[in-house]
Scaffold this motif. Structure first.
Motif, PDB file in Angstrom:
ATOM      1  N   SER A   8       0.834  -1.185   0.000  1.00  0.00           N
ATOM      2  CA  SER A   8       0.000   0.000   0.000  1.00  0.00           C
ATOM      3  C   SER A   8       0.873   1.241   0.000  1.00  0.00           C
ATOM      4  O   SER A   8       1.870   1.323   0.701  1.00  0.00           O
ATOM      5  CB  SER A   8      -0.910   0.002   1.237  1.00  0.00           C
ATOM      6  OG  SER A   8      -1.696   1.164   1.264  1.00  0.00           O
ATOM      7  N   ALA A   9       0.480   2.214  -0.840  1.00  0.00           N
ATOM      8  CA  ALA A   9       1.204   3.472  -0.893  1.00  0.00           C
ATOM      9  C   ALA A   9       0.195   4.585  -1.132  1.00  0.00           C
ATOM     10  O   ALA A   9      -0.339   4.707  -2.224  1.00  0.00           O
ATOM     11  CB  ALA A   9       2.249   3.442  -2.008  1.00  0.00           C
ATOM     12  N   SER A  10      -0.103   5.359  -0.107  1.00  0.00           N
ATOM     13  CA  SER A  10      -1.184   6.331  -0.185  1.00  0.00           C
ATOM     14  C   SER A  10      -0.918   7.383  -1.236  1.00  0.00           C
ATOM     15  O   SER A  10      -1.838   7.901  -1.869  1.00  0.00           O
ATOM     16  CB  SER A  10      -1.399   6.986   1.174  1.00  0.00           C
ATOM     17  OG  SER A  10      -0.223   7.638   1.606  1.00  0.00           O
ATOM     18  N   TRP A  11       0.354   7.708  -1.487  1.00  0.00           N
ATOM     19  CA  TRP A  11       0.639   8.747  -2.468  1.00  0.00           C
ATOM     20  C   TRP A  11       0.246   8.315  -3.871  1.00  0.00           C
ATOM     21  O   TRP A  11      -0.102   9.136  -4.711  1.00  0.00           O
ATOM     22  CB  TRP A  11       2.112   9.124  -2.426  1.00  0.00           C
ATOM     23  CG  TRP A  11       3.047   8.037  -2.881  1.00  0.00           C
ATOM     24  CD1 TRP A  11       3.662   7.104  -2.107  1.00  0.00           C
ATOM     25  CD2 TRP A  11       3.464   7.769  -4.222  1.00  0.00           C
ATOM     26  NE1 TRP A  11       4.446   6.275  -2.867  1.00  0.00           N
ATOM     27  CE2 TRP A  11       4.347   6.661  -4.175  1.00  0.00           C
ATOM     28  CE3 TRP A  11       3.185   8.362  -5.445  1.00  0.00           C
ATOM     29  CZ2 TRP A  11       4.932   6.135  -5.311  1.00  0.00           C
ATOM     30  CZ3 TRP A  11       3.781   7.827  -6.585  1.00  0.00           C
ATOM     31  CH2 TRP A  11       4.645   6.724  -6.505  1.00  0.00           C
ATOM     32  N   GLN A  12       0.253   6.993  -4.128  1.00  0.00           N
ATOM     33  CA  GLN A  12      -0.142   6.534  -5.446  1.00  0.00           C
ATOM     34  C   GLN A  12      -1.634   6.779  -5.686  1.00  0.00           C
ATOM     35  O   GLN A  12      -2.041   7.223  -6.751  1.00  0.00           O
ATOM     36  CB  GLN A  12       0.192   5.056  -5.611  1.00  0.00           C
ATOM     37  CG  GLN A  12       1.702   4.803  -5.671  1.00  0.00           C
ATOM     38  CD  GLN A  12       2.022   3.340  -5.749  1.00  0.00           C
ATOM     39  OE1 GLN A  12       1.471   2.544  -5.003  1.00  0.00           O
ATOM     40  NE2 GLN A  12       2.926   2.973  -6.633  1.00  0.00           N
ATOM     41  N   SER A  13      -2.472   6.491  -4.682  1.00  0.00           N
ATOM     42  CA  SER A  13      -3.887   6.766  -4.812  1.00  0.00           C
ATOM     43  C   SER A  13      -4.112   8.247  -4.993  1.00  0.00           C
ATOM     44  O   SER A  13      -4.919   8.680  -5.816  1.00  0.00           O
ATOM     45  CB  SER A  13      -4.647   6.241  -3.585  1.00  0.00           C
ATOM     46  OG  SER A  13      -4.633   4.831  -3.566  1.00  0.00           O
ATOM     47  N   ALA A  14      -3.417   9.055  -4.229  1.00  0.00           N
ATOM     48  CA  ALA A  14      -3.565  10.498  -4.364  1.00  0.00           C
ATOM     49  C   ALA A  14      -3.181  10.943  -5.765  1.00  0.00           C
ATOM     50  O   ALA A  14      -3.762  11.891  -6.305  1.00  0.00           O
ATOM     51  CB  ALA A  14      -2.713  11.208  -3.319  1.00  0.00           C
ATOM     52  N   ALA A  30      -0.843   0.240  -6.309  1.00  0.00           N
ATOM     53  CA  ALA A  30      -0.694  -0.892  -5.390  1.00  0.00           C
ATOM     54  C   ALA A  30      -1.993  -1.221  -4.673  1.00  0.00           C
ATOM     55  O   ALA A  30      -2.316  -2.396  -4.474  1.00  0.00           O
ATOM     56  CB  ALA A  30       0.407  -0.580  -4.367  1.00  0.00           C
ATOM     57  N   ASP A  31      -2.755  -0.198  -4.286  1.00  0.00           N
ATOM     58  CA  ASP A  31      -4.004  -0.458  -3.571  1.00  0.00           C
ATOM     59  C   ASP A  31      -5.003  -1.204  -4.449  1.00  0.00           C
ATOM     60  O   ASP A  31      -5.683  -2.126  -3.995  1.00  0.00           O
ATOM     61  CB  ASP A  31      -4.604   0.867  -3.083  1.00  0.00           C
ATOM     62  CG  ASP A  31      -3.781   1.508  -1.979  1.00  0.00           C
ATOM     63  OD1 ASP A  31      -3.063   0.767  -1.271  1.00  0.00           O
ATOM     64  OD2 ASP A  31      -3.850   2.741  -1.817  1.00  0.00           O
ATOM     65  N   TRP A  63      -6.385  -5.294  -3.512  1.00  0.00           N
ATOM     66  CA  TRP A  63      -7.734  -5.817  -3.260  1.00  0.00           C
ATOM     67  C   TRP A  63      -8.227  -6.677  -4.415  1.00  0.00           C
ATOM     68  O   TRP A  63      -8.912  -7.682  -4.210  1.00  0.00           O
ATOM     69  CB  TRP A  63      -8.727  -4.693  -2.959  1.00  0.00           C
ATOM     70  CG  TRP A  63      -9.175  -3.858  -4.137  1.00  0.00           C
ATOM     71  CD1 TRP A  63      -8.712  -2.632  -4.480  1.00  0.00           C
ATOM     72  CD2 TRP A  63     -10.180  -4.193  -5.091  1.00  0.00           C
ATOM     73  NE1 TRP A  63      -9.357  -2.176  -5.605  1.00  0.00           N
ATOM     74  CE2 TRP A  63     -10.265  -3.116  -6.000  1.00  0.00           C
ATOM     75  CE3 TRP A  63     -11.022  -5.299  -5.277  1.00  0.00           C
ATOM     76  CZ2 TRP A  63     -11.147  -3.101  -7.080  1.00  0.00           C
ATOM     77  CZ3 TRP A  63     -11.902  -5.292  -6.354  1.00  0.00           C
ATOM     78  CH2 TRP A  63     -11.968  -4.207  -7.240  1.00  0.00           C
ATOM     79  N   LEU A  64      -7.845  -6.315  -5.650  1.00  0.00           N
ATOM     80  CA  LEU A  64      -8.333  -7.045  -6.807  1.00  0.00           C
ATOM     81  C   LEU A  64      -7.790  -8.470  -6.843  1.00  0.00           C
ATOM     82  O   LEU A  64      -8.497  -9.402  -7.251  1.00  0.00           O
ATOM     83  CB  LEU A  64      -7.944  -6.291  -8.080  1.00  0.00           C
ATOM     84  CG  LEU A  64      -8.436  -6.860  -9.412  1.00  0.00           C
ATOM     85  CD1 LEU A  64      -9.951  -6.982  -9.433  1.00  0.00           C
ATOM     86  CD2 LEU A  64      -7.958  -5.977 -10.560  1.00  0.00           C
TER      87      LEU A  64
END
Length: 339
Positions: free
Chosen positions: A6-12, A206-207, A211-212
């Motif tokens: 998980s990498a929050s910056w990627q979702s952002a 990554a997120d 989940w997928l």
């Protein structure tokens, strides 16, 4: 490859790109150095169906070319205002096939969930451009009825997430929905119909991969690319990440006048897709939705193109020519007299 962490910056990053999408026809024309006399028609047609296109997708277009095949898919034009005979608001019978809000049940063994009305790009040929999302989308508060409908029908093996585009939702919401679906014992496959990896490849992060590929349901992704110019290096990286994580990738295209209505263009698309790990799947005749008549290619011409395509491609690269008919129990395959 994108790591399975998980990498929050990627979702952002993808959400930031989404919020920066172009929705002003004047800005789009200016970015591409196109004549301002295109603007009045673009503004008029955008009143009925708004413009939306990610900046990264615009960067793949040829400047000063009003006939660019990617531009033609997104630029509102005056022909959208014409009332073409035989074109309607619900050409494929979605509303008649909805037993509970958000569930479309047309074909045996599978159902489609209309997860959202949002999308990263507004394709001018969209067959759901008039869909009543506010009334038909189950949303967060109404998933119970949809889940119970699926649970009650043990013949359903596959759930298809569609929209809009399901990948315009957050991974948190999609993961929560997938967790509920995987608890239904007779489900085997989770299919996602999406254009985002093509038009906004930053969405494959990554997120999403976590989940997928973390559910017991077999993940299948049906992409939507219509022209080889849509597949740049950023798209190839995103598709490679999906394939490396075990996601089966198919593509469905729409046969569009002025975009891909030639064997040479479609052959190039199939080869580029296959090189990127995607199997060409369907080539749809245009769904006859109001406002899209200028894209239509006749069935006779489509069959000619397919005959030519079979002479230049191996069979596994030739998509199946189909149309969707209201009330039919499957996609309707179309064959030429020479087939």
């Amino acid at each position: 490859m994108i790591p399975r962490t998980s990498a929050s910056w990627q979702s952002a990053a993808w959400q930031g790109e989404l919020t920066q999408a172009i929705n002003n026809p004047a800005e789009l024309l200016a970015l591409l150095d196109l004549a301002p006399d295109l603007l009045p028609a673009a503004l008029a047609s955008a009143q009925d169906f708004s413009l939306r296109v990610p900046r990264g997708y615009v960067a793949r277009m040829q400047k000063r070319d009003p006939h660019d095949p990617l531009l033609r898919q997104v630029l509102p034009i005056g022909e959208e205002q014409l009332n073409a005979p035989g074109f309607s608001f619900d050409a494929v019978g979605d509303l008649a096939a909805m037993p509970v809000p958000g569930v479309l049940h047309k074909y045996h063994g599978r159902v489609l969930l209309v997860t959202t009305g949002a999308c990263a790009i507004h394709c001018r040929f969209c067959f759901r451009r008039h869909f009543p999302y506010a009334a038909a989308n189950p949303g967060t508060q109404q998933w119970d009825a949809a889940i119970e409908y699926i649970r009650a029908d043990t013949g359903i093996r596959e759930v298809i997430l569609s929209g809009g585009d399901p990948l315009s939702l957050t991974d948190q919401r999609l993961s929560a929905l997938a967790s509920r679906l995987e608890k239904i014992p007779h489900l085997k496959y989770l299919r996602i119909h999406t254009r985002l990896p093509i038009v906004l490849p930053e969405r494959v992060d990554a997120d999403l991969l976590n989940w997928l590929t973390g559910t017991r349901l077999k993940p299948v992704m049906v992409l939507h690319a219509n022209h080889a110019n849509e597949i740049d290096e950023s798209v190839r990286v995103a598709l490679a990440a999906l394939a490396a994580h075990g996601v089966t990738l198919f593509n469905q295209s729409v046969l569009l006048r002025g975009v891909n209505d030639s064997a040479a263009v479609l052959a190039s698309l199939s080869e580029v897709l296959f090189d990127a790990g995607v199997t060409p799947y369907y080539l749809h005749l245009l769904d006859r939705v109001k406002g899209t008549g200028h894209f239509e290619v006749s069935e006779a011409r489509a069959c000619q193109i397919m005959d030519q395509l079979r002479t230049v491609l191996p069979g596994y690269l030739v998509p199946r020519l189909v149309r969707e008919e209201q009330g039919a129990r499957s996609k309707q395959a179309i064959f030429s007299a020479s087939t």
